[in-house]
Write a protein that holds these residues in place. Structure first.
Motif, PDB file in Angstrom:
ATOM      1  N   GLN A 254       0.847  -1.201   0.000  1.00 12.15           N
ATOM      2  CA  GLN A 254       0.000   0.000   0.000  1.00 12.15           C
ATOM      3  C   GLN A 254       0.884   1.252   0.000  1.00 12.15           C
ATOM      4  O   GLN A 254       0.888   2.055   0.933  1.00 12.15           O
ATOM      5  CB  GLN A 254      -0.939  -0.006   1.208  1.00 12.15           C
ATOM      6  N   PRO A 255       1.660   1.440  -1.073  1.00  7.08           N
ATOM      7  CA  PRO A 255       2.669   2.502  -1.060  1.00  7.08           C
ATOM      8  C   PRO A 255       2.052   3.890  -0.987  1.00  7.08           C
ATOM      9  O   PRO A 255       0.957   4.139  -1.494  1.00  7.08           O
ATOM     10  CB  PRO A 255       3.396   2.299  -2.390  1.00  7.08           C
ATOM     11  N   THR A 256       2.803   4.783  -0.386  1.00  4.99           N
ATOM     12  CA  THR A 256       2.447   6.204  -0.426  1.00  4.99           C
ATOM     13  C   THR A 256       3.108   6.883  -1.618  1.00  4.99           C
ATOM     14  O   THR A 256       2.677   7.962  -2.042  1.00  4.99           O
ATOM     15  CB  THR A 256       2.887   6.914   0.860  1.00  4.99           C
ATOM     16  N   ASP A 257       4.174   6.258  -2.167  1.00  6.11           N
ATOM     17  CA  ASP A 257       4.945   6.831  -3.257  1.00  6.11           C
ATOM     18  C   ASP A 257       5.493   5.710  -4.126  1.00  6.11           C
ATOM     19  O   ASP A 257       5.707   4.578  -3.650  1.00  6.11           O
ATOM     20  CB  ASP A 257       6.111   7.674  -2.724  1.00  6.11           C
ATOM     21  N   LEU A 258       5.755   6.029  -5.390  1.00  2.00           N
ATOM     22  CA  LEU A 258       6.317   5.076  -6.339  1.00  2.00           C
ATOM     23  C   LEU A 258       7.591   5.648  -6.949  1.00  2.00           C
ATOM     24  O   LEU A 258       7.725   6.864  -7.119  1.00  2.00           O
ATOM     25  CB  LEU A 258       5.315   4.773  -7.462  1.00  2.00           C
ATOM     26  N   LEU A 259       8.510   4.746  -7.287  1.00  4.81           N
ATOM     27  CA  LEU A 259       9.741   5.105  -7.998  1.00  4.81           C
ATOM     28  C   LEU A 259       9.792   4.243  -9.249  1.00  4.81           C
ATOM     29  O   LEU A 259       9.790   3.012  -9.162  1.00  4.81           O
ATOM     30  CB  LEU A 259      10.964   4.841  -7.125  1.00  4.81           C
ATOM     31  N   LEU A 260       9.810   4.869 -10.423  1.00  7.97           N
ATOM     32  CA  LEU A 260       9.884   4.123 -11.677  1.00  7.97           C
ATOM     33  C   LEU A 260      11.344   3.905 -12.055  1.00  7.97           C
ATOM     34  O   LEU A 260      12.138   4.850 -12.083  1.00  7.97           O
ATOM     35  CB  LEU A 260       9.168   4.879 -12.799  1.00  7.97           C
ATOM     36  N   VAL A 261      11.699   2.651 -12.353  1.00  8.61           N
ATOM     37  CA  VAL A 261      13.073   2.279 -12.693  1.00  8.61           C
ATOM     38  C   VAL A 261      13.105   1.796 -14.141  1.00  8.61           C
ATOM     39  O   VAL A 261      12.312   0.930 -14.534  1.00  8.61           O
ATOM     40  CB  VAL A 261      13.603   1.187 -11.746  1.00  8.61           C
ATOM     41  N   GLN A 285       1.181   6.600 -15.810  1.00  8.29           N
ATOM     42  CA  GLN A 285      -0.266   6.693 -15.596  1.00  8.29           C
ATOM     43  C   GLN A 285      -0.848   5.347 -15.207  1.00  8.29           C
ATOM     44  O   GLN A 285      -1.716   5.257 -14.317  1.00  8.29           O
ATOM     45  CB  GLN A 285      -0.946   7.220 -16.861  1.00  8.29           C
ATOM     46  N   LEU A 286      -0.381   4.274 -15.855  1.00  8.02           N
ATOM     47  CA  LEU A 286      -0.879   2.936 -15.549  1.00  8.02           C
ATOM     48  C   LEU A 286      -0.539   2.535 -14.118  1.00  8.02           C
ATOM     49  O   LEU A 286      -1.397   2.038 -13.370  1.00  8.02           O
ATOM     50  CB  LEU A 286      -0.290   1.932 -16.531  1.00  8.02           C
ATOM     51  N   CYS A 287       0.713   2.743 -13.727  1.00  6.84           N
ATOM     52  CA  CYS A 287       1.137   2.371 -12.371  1.00  6.84           C
ATOM     53  C   CYS A 287       0.363   3.162 -11.319  1.00  6.84           C
ATOM     54  O   CYS A 287      -0.091   2.588 -10.316  1.00  6.84           O
ATOM     55  CB  CYS A 287       2.642   2.602 -12.207  1.00  6.84           C
ATOM     56  N   GLU A 288       0.198   4.442 -11.552  1.00  8.31           N
ATOM     57  CA  GLU A 288      -0.535   5.263 -10.591  1.00  8.31           C
ATOM     58  C   GLU A 288      -1.997   4.846 -10.529  1.00  8.31           C
ATOM     59  O   GLU A 288      -2.599   4.814  -9.443  1.00  8.31           O
ATOM     60  CB  GLU A 288      -0.403   6.736 -10.967  1.00  8.31           C
ATOM     61  N   GLY A 289      -2.585   4.488 -11.672  1.00  6.81           N
ATOM     62  CA  GLY A 289      -3.970   4.049 -11.671  1.00  6.81           C
ATOM     63  C   GLY A 289      -4.167   2.746 -10.926  1.00  6.81           C
ATOM     64  O   GLY A 289      -5.116   2.594 -10.143  1.00  6.81           O
ATOM     65  N   VAL A 305       4.096   8.553  -8.858  1.00  7.80           N
ATOM     66  CA  VAL A 305       5.506   8.365  -9.205  1.00  7.80           C
ATOM     67  C   VAL A 305       6.235   9.673  -8.922  1.00  7.80           C
ATOM     68  O   VAL A 305       5.886  10.719  -9.470  1.00  7.80           O
ATOM     69  CB  VAL A 305       5.671   7.961 -10.687  1.00  7.80           C
ATOM     70  N   ARG A 306       7.233   9.619  -8.054  1.00  7.88           N
ATOM     71  CA  ARG A 306       7.921  10.836  -7.605  1.00  7.88           C
ATOM     72  C   ARG A 306       9.209  11.118  -8.362  1.00  7.88           C
ATOM     73  O   ARG A 306       9.698  12.254  -8.343  1.00  7.88           O
ATOM     74  CB  ARG A 306       8.241  10.710  -6.104  1.00  7.88           C
ATOM     75  N   ALA A 307       9.779  10.076  -8.978  1.00  3.53           N
ATOM     76  CA  ALA A 307      11.054  10.262  -9.675  1.00  3.53           C
ATOM     77  C   ALA A 307      11.301   9.061 -10.572  1.00  3.53           C
ATOM     78  O   ALA A 307      10.632   8.029 -10.467  1.00  3.53           O
ATOM     79  CB  ALA A 307      12.197  10.428  -8.679  1.00  3.53           C
TER      80      ALA A 307
END
Length: 354
Positions: A254-261, A285-289, A305-307
């Motif tokens: 249940q993340p509060t933030d995401l990091l795309l690698v 957009q897909l990951c955040e959705g 996604v923050r960074a």
């Protein structure tokens, strides 16, 4: 079972310059505890930094007998061979390690502790840690991680093996360097071996995978102050037709933030060139959705996604800087290679919403 101060010898036979050795290479790059020797007959006597590019002063030796002179207590299998079968030279050195009174740690799917020869060789007071085992007392996830007051960051990747674990560990190091309470949740063999704890996600039945992640996150956050950060190692990719790991990681943490690698310049799945990657903007957009659903009503704002953590290992310095600048301009968010540049800017972006 592997403590942070155990002197380790890596069984890295033929894996110092091969992807089959990625577990040991990750330990050499990220383990803070002592690694006293690396066994790789192909490179015995060579410079570890010259062979791997990893700036760590560890002797490369030919066999276990030579490694014993450096005082190891635990032998760690650093290879991830196809099918989980140990090459015969590595098997012989692993057995020699046990017979010499060392403990043995392995992240292979093949459980070495169930091999009669290994079990017989293990000395009293020593252990064989087959970490790829499903945890006990699993339950179905219930979104309980949303009750935690600390931040929870999950790494999501465009492919397998693009650097999700390395980015997470670099972020942990940046946080700790700034005095921020931070815990790392390993979800694969290298991450668990480096941190000494975690959940081997690919060993868990799919119905309980999110619950196993949830339990690991709750355990990691125990005693962590509200201003702390839990960093969850990503696995697999939504873009890969053979991967199912991202959803249980999202649901469990249940993340509060995401990091795309992402790996710079990669446009298809690395080993499936007929499978194209979507534009990064669409994947964000897909990951955040997906991360915005399957959450209790009281969960708070949906994660963003923050960074971008951009893996530029295949580029020279000039090409890396160009790729970083182009990606940052395109997506209008921080884009950093956490191995080349550190993760301070990623951390700043993650913490900026507080």
């Amino acid at each position: 079972m592997l403590s942070s101060d155990d002197p380790v010898v890596l069984l890295q036979h033929g894996g110092l310059d091969s992807l089959t050795g990625k577990t040991g290479l990750a330990m050499l790059r990220h383990r803070r505890g002592p690694i006293v020797a690396v066994i790789d007959p192909d490179h015995a006597g060579g410079s570890l930094e010259t062979i791997t590019g990893i700036p760590r002063d560890v002797p490369v030796v030919a066999d276990l007998k030579e490694a014993l002179g450096h005082g190891p207590e635990v032998a760690v299998v650093g290879l991830a061979p196809s099918g989980g079968r140990l090459p015969e030279p590595l098997r012989l050195d692993a057995l020699a390690a046990l017979n010499s009174g060392l403990s043995l740690a392995s992240g292979l799917h093949t459980r070495l502790g169930e091999d009669p020869a290994f079990a017989a060789a293990c000395q009293p007071g020593r252990w064989i840690w087959d970490l790829r085992q499903e945890p006990c007392d699993l339950v179905v996830a219930q979104g309980r991680a949303t009750t935690l007051r600390c931040q929870r960051l999950l790494a999501v990747g465009t492919d397998m093996a693009v650097g999700k674990m390395s980015a997470c560990l670099a972020l942990r190091d940046a946080a700790m360097g700034q005095g921020l309470p931070c815990r790392f949740v390993g979800t694969g063999q290298a991450g668990i071996l480096i941190s000494g704890t975690g959940v081997p996600l690919d060993a868990v039945r799919v119905d309980y995978a999110a619950g196993a992640v949830e339990a690991a996150v709750l355990q990691a956050a125990e005693g962590l102050s509200p201003d702390g950060l839990v960093v969850v190692e990503g696995q697999g990719s939504l873009c890969h037709p053979g991967s199912t790991a991202t959803l249980p990681l999202m649901r469990g943490s249940q993340p509060t933030d995401l990091l795309l690698v992402h790996r710079a310049g990669q446009t298809t799945i690395d080993r499936l060139p007929n499978v194209p990657l979507p534009p990064l903007s669409e994947l964000i957009q897909l990951c955040e959705g997906l991360a915005a659903i399957g959450r209790p009503a009281s969960a708070g704002p949906a994660p963003r996604v923050r960074a971008i953590a951009l893996n530029t290992a295949r580029l020279d310095a000039h090409g890396a800087q160009r790729a970083l600048s182009t990606t940052e301009d395109e997506l209008q968010m921080p884009c950093v290679d956490p191995i080349r540049q550190g993760a301070d800017r990623i951390l700043k972006s993650v913490r900026s919403k507080l």
